[in-house]
Enzyme design. Structure first.
Site, PDB file in Angstrom:
ATOM      1  N   GLU A   4       0.822  -1.217   0.000  1.00 23.90           N
ATOM      2  CA  GLU A   4       0.000   0.000   0.000  1.00 23.90           C
ATOM      3  C   GLU A   4       0.852   1.262   0.000  1.00 23.90           C
ATOM      4  OE1 GLU A   4      -0.504  -2.605   1.949  1.00 23.90           O
ATOM      5  OE2 GLU A   4      -2.602  -3.222   1.855  1.00 23.90           O
TER       6      GLU A   4
ATOM      7  N   GLN B 212      -8.926  -6.352  11.904  1.00 27.24           N
ATOM      8  CA  GLN B 212      -8.409  -5.344  10.969  1.00 27.24           C
ATOM      9  C   GLN B 212      -9.067  -3.977  11.172  1.00 27.24           C
ATOM     10  OE1 GLN B 212      -8.390  -7.046   6.936  1.00 27.24           O
ATOM     11  NE2 GLN B 212      -6.283  -7.735   7.304  1.00 27.24           N
TER      12      GLN B 212
ATOM     13  N   LYS C  42     -17.613  -0.936   6.067  1.00 29.88           N
ATOM     14  CA  LYS C  42     -18.050  -1.981   5.135  1.00 29.88           C
ATOM     15  C   LYS C  42     -19.563  -1.947   4.903  1.00 29.88           C
ATOM     16  CE  LYS C  42     -17.427  -6.806   4.007  1.00 29.88           C
ATOM     17  NZ  LYS C  42     -16.698  -8.047   4.240  1.00 29.88           N
TER      18      LYS C  42
END
Lengths: 191, 592
Positions: free
Chosen positions: B74, B137, B186
């Site tokens: 990333e 996460q 999400k």
């Protein structure tokens, strides 16, 4: 570097920066009361406070509440530091997306107020003496128990300090101060 | 779906047409992709993961108009977006997952913040109801990036997603540009809302300067007209503002010499006699001499960084200062200005030019001649003794391209030689990590630059040391997969050269943990393993042949490893905290 070796430009810059000209001088430090109008959005308060902690400024007092527009919050911040660096922090505050208005009211005629709750141990026999002191400050009793009294007092920070100081003769159980709120004073009859 | 979108984009009544598309409601993931398309995003550097899997799934289904590049780390993605943004002037885009995906972007975000690079980073986030629960996460990305972003958003309502994307790009790309983080829980990607991408947004707390104040510009013109020894001090803001043309015109009109910062390189052609090159810690002797003697410093989009000023109290002691910048917090931050001008420097220079009197070179004779004397005293040069020296390689690259290339340097000695010995004649041709000084920047950033180029454009050269290149070496595979014709230079001195230089000069040659030889790979084998062409060179007489051979490779990256002398140092040098005229030069070093 001593004052003799400074060029005129260097003297100008040091003065503009509020820095000491010689090794024996002091930087110009003042207490600043800032009012900040911010969006009532997630993290706005954090971003404002962050700018101060990032520069190593302690916020002596912070208060936040709804402003005239219910979507906005007015913050009052009190801090002490070098005038030029505070001026730069103000510009950085202005640059935040969440802020609409930042004002250092210290330079203007302004009103500062604070609210304070003080709980004091006080037996029935002491009550009369205590309330007579409290009357001078126009504080009000907001709670009473057989062995304690809780007062509410509002006013400029100096008055709150004096009130808490007078309470030291008794056993102070708890103090809660609201932090300052400030507003520029409109002067209608100045001349 | 593509045609429906086209209809919608052209339709003047977007809100009603959105309701006619499909069921009228689309998922947050689709809204995001449609928004990026509507924003005109060309390329997204990303890496999938659990929190953003919905976006990747939708991307697979919709075949969006933008290209998605799967990077291998990333951080590499953020640097690639930075390189793309700096080279094209457009906003870079990064898409990563939550937690580690997001934190891996932190260095790139901080880098973009320091160097005012427009970038929007979309980070996945755990579902709203799990935020704060230490979910798998999870990372408070808004909190982590608070002090390194221009602004950040946590999307809490899918109906606001499209507008948030618009705001993010608007904030990132306007005023003093910077990175913006958009955190996407999400559940927001799965929830549905009608899609409507606003044409414009208004953010009442956000504004930026445009034209400068007339009176201040008038005052600046008077100062310039009265000055005997004026000097332009030009920073990266000039390039961001696309003001190189205005600057060059004004400098030539009034015959004012120009020094640039590291980020200002390319804003004024370095082959012009008025150019005195880069100033600062590793700037030219003559630039720093000019600064110390000028009577008027005209700072254009520069921020008086400590690597420029050295000991700030003793810097430019005789100079009045005009400081033009778009960021009010930047003006007078480090050195109080005599004439501050808040504004977009392009517009300020445009307004200033007619007020400045034309001056011939002859009328500035004594000042320009003095500068020529300094130029002759200590020109930028290096030893030619049969050993392979990095400066000679940079010079050869310049001669190969005629300065017509985009040079992306890493951090350390290679960065300074890249700045000193290439000749930059155009804006946006020099790209580096200046503010944060991020090792590992060059390779992925050069990759990002290359993605922004069209076939036939000038070449992209990535200049690295053997230390920094290893920090994002994995992106070599990405560049190879996309057949990018990158010219990757590794100046291998088997040392962390800049740290070694400081250890030699200021720490009595205690070379503590700077020897990289034991851990360096065989760069040729490594490059070939990634599918690149690779050439090693260890003699000065082979430089030209190596470069020529590298330029023949056009269908994949080519890695040129130059095994250079280990003890070469970057000169001139202003020791940290010294005044800028206390410079160590290569010749003074020889005498010592």
């Amino acid at each position: 570097m001593t004052q003799q070796t400074l060029t005129p430009q260097q003297v100008y810059r040091k003065q503009a920066a509020g820095e000491a000209l010689g090794p024996d001088g002091n930087d110009v430090q003042h207490r600043h009361v800032l009012t900040v109008l911010v969006e009532n959005s997630l993290g706005a308060l954090n971003r404002v406070a962050n700018l101060f902690s990032q520069r190593g400024f302690n916020l002596e007092s912070v208060s936040v509440g709804e402003a005239k527009d219910p979507q906005l919050r007015r913050m009052t911040l009190v801090t002490t530091g070098n005038d030029r660096i505070i001026a730069q922090v103000i510009r950085q505050l202005n640059a935040l997306i969440d802020t609409l208005e930042v004002e250092d009211v210290t330079a203007y005629d302004h009103i500062e107020r604070e609210l304070c709750l003080v709980q004091v141990r006080c037996s029935a026999t002491e009550r009369h003496a205590l309330t007579s002191v409290v009357d001078i400050f126009r504080a009000t009793v907001v709670n009473i128990t057989p062995d304690s009294l809780t007062f509410e007092v509002t006013g400029p920070p100096t008055k709150i300090n004096a009130f808490i100081g007078m309470m030291r003769d008794y056993e102070v159980l708890e103090v809660a101060r609201s932090g300052r709120v400030a507003m520029r004073r409109e002067l209608a009859f100045e001349h | 779906m593509q045609t429906e979108f086209d209809v919608q984009k052209k339709s003047p009544t977007q809100s009603s047409s959105a309701d006619q598309v499909g069921q009228g409601l689309v998922t947050g993931a689709e809204i995001l992709i449609r928004s990026l398309e509507a924003e005109g995003v060309e390329i997204v550097f990303g890496y999938p993961g659990g929190a953003v899997i919905g976006i990747y799934d939708t991307m697979h289904r919709l075949k969006p108009a933008f290209k998605h590049v799967l990077v291998r780390h990333e951080q590499g993605g953020t640097h690639a977006a930075e390189g793309y943004a700096k080279s094209t002037g457009k906003v870079g885009t990064v898409l990563v997952t939550s937690g580690p995906g997001a934190t891996n972007c932190v260095t790139g975000i901080a880098d973009a913040y320091m160097d005012s690079i427009p970038m929007v980073v979309f980070t996945g986030q755990v579902p709203t109801k799990l935020i704060g629960n230490d979910a798998f996460q999870e990372c408070d990305m808004i909190g982590v990036t608070r002090s390194i972003t221009k602004h950040s958003f946590l999307v809490r309502n899918v109906a606001e997603l499209a507008e948030t994307v618009k705001k993010a790009y608007y904030i990132a790309g306007t005023g003093r540009p910077g990175p913006v983080v958009v955190d996407l829980p999400k559940d927001m990607l799965m929830a549905k809302a009608p899609f409507h991408y606003p044409k414009s947004v208004s953010i009442r707390g956000y504004s930026f300067a445009g034209k400068g104040n007339r009176k201040q510009i008038q005052k600046a013109a008077e100062l310039i007209n009265a000055a005997e020894k004026p000097l332009f001090y030009v920073g990266g803001g000039t390039i961001i503002s696309d003001a190189a043309v205005e600057l060059t015109r004004l400098a030539r009109k009034a015959n004012i010499p120009v020094t640039t910062t590291l980020h200002g390189l390319g804003s004024f052609p370095e082959n012009d006699p008025l150019s005195v090159g880069m100033l600062g810690m590793h700037g030219t002797w003559f630039a720093n001499k000019s600064v110390q003697n000028t009577d008027l410093l005209i700072a254009v989009g520069a921020r008086f960084d400590d690597r420029v000023t050295g000991k700030i109290e003793a810097w430019a002691p005789h100079a009045k200062i005009i400081h033009m910048d778009i960021d009010p917090a930047c003006i007078s931050k480090n050195v109080p200005a005599d004439c501050p001008i808040l504004g977009d420097v392009k517009l300020v220079l445009k307004d200033l030019e007619p007020l400045v009197e034309a001056r011939s070179a002859a009328s500035r004779k004594s000042w320009l001649e003095q500068i020529d004397v300094w130029k002759a005293e200590c020109p930028m040069d290096f030893k030619r003794d049969g050993k392979l020296r990095p400066q000679e390689i940079i010079r050869a690259l310049r001669d190969k391209t005629g300065g017509n290339a985009t040079v992306v340097t890493d951090v350390g000695q290679n960065q300074m030689w890249g700045a000193q010995f290439f000749t930059y004649v155009q804006p946006r041709t020099h790209i580096t990590s200046g503010g944060l000084g991020t090792m590992g920047f060059s390779l992925p950033a050069a990759m990002g630059v290359a993605f922004g180029k069209k076939p036939g454009d000038s070449p992209v050269i990535s200049i690295n040391g053997d230390g920094g290149v290893m920090m994002n070496i994995q992106e070599l595979g990405v560049a190879a997969a996309h057949k990018l014709p990158l010219k990757v230079v590794i100046l291998n001195n088997s040392y962390l050269g800049m740290v070694r230089q400081w250890q030699e000069l200021f720490h009595e040659e205690r070379y503590s943990h700077t020897d990289l030889a034991p851990t360096n790979p065989d760069f040729i084998v490594l490059a070939k393993a990634f599918g690149c062409e690779a050439i090693r060179c260890d003699k000065p007489e082979d430089i030209q042949a190596t470069i020529d051979a590298a330029w023949e490779v056009t269908d994949r990256p080519v890695v040129m490893e130059f095994v250079v002398v280990m003890e070469e140092k970057v000169f001139p040098m202003v020791p940290s905290g010294a005044t800028t005229d206390e410079m160590i030069t290569a010749s003074s070093e020889d005498i010592a």
